[in-house]
Design an enzyme around this catalytic site. Structure first.
Site, PDB file in Angstrom:
ATOM      1  N   LYS A  46       0.241   5.279   4.720  1.00  0.00           N
ATOM      2  CA  LYS A  46      -0.524   6.310   4.011  1.00  0.00           C
ATOM      3  C   LYS A  46      -1.921   6.521   4.572  1.00  0.00           C
ATOM      4  CE  LYS A  46       0.968   8.462   1.476  1.00  0.00           C
ATOM      5  NZ  LYS A  46       1.975   9.473   1.057  1.00  0.00           N
TER       6      LYS A  46
HETATM    7  N1  PMP Z   1       6.272   3.270   1.480  1.00  0.00           N
HETATM    8  C1  PMP Z   1       5.173   2.957   0.801  1.00  0.00           C
HETATM    9  C2  PMP Z   1       4.836   1.524   0.573  1.00  0.00           C
HETATM   10  C3  PMP Z   1       4.334   3.985   0.305  1.00  0.00           C
HETATM   11  O1  PMP Z   1       3.227   3.669  -0.384  1.00  0.00           O
HETATM   12  C4  PMP Z   1       4.697   5.332   0.540  1.00  0.00           C
HETATM   13  C5  PMP Z   1       3.855   6.465   0.041  1.00  0.00           C
HETATM   14  N2  PMP Z   1       3.524   6.482  -1.281  1.00  0.00           N
HETATM   15  C6  PMP Z   1       5.878   5.610   1.235  1.00  0.00           C
HETATM   16  C7  PMP Z   1       6.625   4.548   1.703  1.00  0.00           C
HETATM   17  C8  PMP Z   1       6.394   7.018   1.447  1.00  0.00           C
HETATM   18  O2  PMP Z   1       5.655   7.845   2.255  1.00  0.00           O
HETATM   19  P1  PMP Z   1       5.547   9.419   2.026  1.00  0.00           P
HETATM   20  O3  PMP Z   1       4.564   9.642   0.917  1.00  0.00           O
HETATM   21  O4  PMP Z   1       5.089   9.936   3.322  1.00  0.00           O
HETATM   22  O5  PMP Z   1       6.898   9.948   1.630  1.00  0.00           O
END
Ligand code: PMP
Length: 335
Positions: A46
């Protein structure tokens, strides 16, 4: 258009290694690679969304030095935004559900975020953390010097654009274009839709797929065109119940629903056999990549994301009582 300041946090985000995952590759006869996003300065994928959202706001003139960022977040985006804010002379206010791992609270407070914990209620409830963050940003908008940014990671397309500009090209270059498939979980959808968009622009036959935990609706949306969810998961930061702005129009071919009981043993292998101290959503990503590898057959190259570190979730992941109360297997080495 405002000038974009060049600061250490911004320089440290991205260009993460692509690591061949030995256990997962051996089990499937495929080459399964993970992008080491836990090596970003705030410790997660992130940081990329935070960097590109804040840069976009500077470019648009919404934010200037002395301004304020407001965001609702499960934690990782808040960490990235706070560090980006520190590097750029901004105040950061984070609204987070109180159910998230306590480690994220102490990290956020430690790095200087103004943290507001709120009860965890569904998105349709006006008290949901996302709506509370948006209202707070609206309230502050008139009064704060330097501007106020409601980061809105779900619908702010700078999130997806960041992955089109950085993660996608990095994966293409690191595999020298020899990639057959990309799969990852969806929180906002920024990673999956951005990376998929870039890779399909390079070669449209690259398979792209979503990895969904129980309780999330993206799996049924991709497979059957309707948002339906059942069950629940101990994962954090992933599991979307609606089509966010960043997910809309995403070029996704397939989806896999992976329950906690399936990805936890994969996580224990990543930690215990590969020596990668990664968090729950990474366990899910790799378990889903293994399923996709079995579907595609041996000899394929599959890339997924190693989203963050297990360090953020120690109070849950290595808590025998917590896991056993949910019928889940603790790590074999935990006494
Ligand atoms: N894994 C973790 C640990 C996250 O914090 C997030 C985002 N909230 C994601 C995956 C997913 O990423 P995205 O928001 O780009 O879908």
């Amino acid at each position: 258009m405002g000038a974009v300041p060049d600061r250490p946090f911004l320089q440290a985000v991205g260009n993460t290694p692509l690591i061949r995952l030995r256990s997962a590759s051996e089990q499937t006869g495929c080459a399964i690679f993970g992008k080491a996003e836990f090596m970003n300065p705030g410790g997660s994928v992130k940081d990329r969304a935070a960097k590109y959202i804040v840069l976009d706001a500077f470019r648009r003139g919404v934010l200037r030095e002395g301004g304020t960022i407001v965001e609702g977040t499960a934690g990782n985006t808040g960490i990235g935004l706070t560090l980006a804010g520190n590097a750029l002379g901004l105040r950061t206010i984070i609204v987070m559900p109180e159910t998230q791992a306590v480690e994220k609270r102490s990290m956020l407070r430690g790095m200087g975020a103004e943290l507001r914990l709120v009860p965890a209620v569904p998105y349709k409830d006006p008290g949901n953390y996302v709506h509370q963050a948006r209202r707070l940003a609206e309230e502050l908008a008139g009064s704060a010097a330097g501007g106020v940014l409601y980061a809105n990671q779900w619908d702010n397309l700078a999130n997806r654009e960041g992955h089109i500009a950085s993660t996608g090209p990095e994966i293409w270059n690191q595999t020298e274009g020899r990639i057959d498939a990309f799969i990852c979980a969806v929180g906002t959808g920024g990673t999956l839709s951005g990376v998929s968009e870039y890779l399909k622009q390079r070669r449209s036959s690259i398979v792209t797929a979503a990895a969904d935990p129980d309780g999330a609706a993206v799996y049924s949306w991709v497979k059957h065109g309707e948002l339906k969810a059942s069950g629940s998961s101990i994962t954090e930061g992933i599991g979307l119940g609606r089509v966010s702005g960043n997910l809309e129009g995403a070029r996704i071919d397939d989806a896999f629903n992976v329950p906690d009981s399936e990805w936890l043993p994969v996580l224990w292998e990543l930690i215990g056999k590969d020596g990668l101290y990664v968090g729950g959503s990474t366990g899910l990503n790799v378990a889903a990549a293994i399923r996709l590898a079995r579907q595609l057959g041996p000899g394929h190259t599959i890339v997924t994301m190693l989203n963050d570190s297990a360090r953020t979730y120690e109070s849950k992941l290595f808590n025998r009582e917590f896991l056993e109360s949910r019928g889940l297997p603790p790590p074999p080495w935990l006494g």
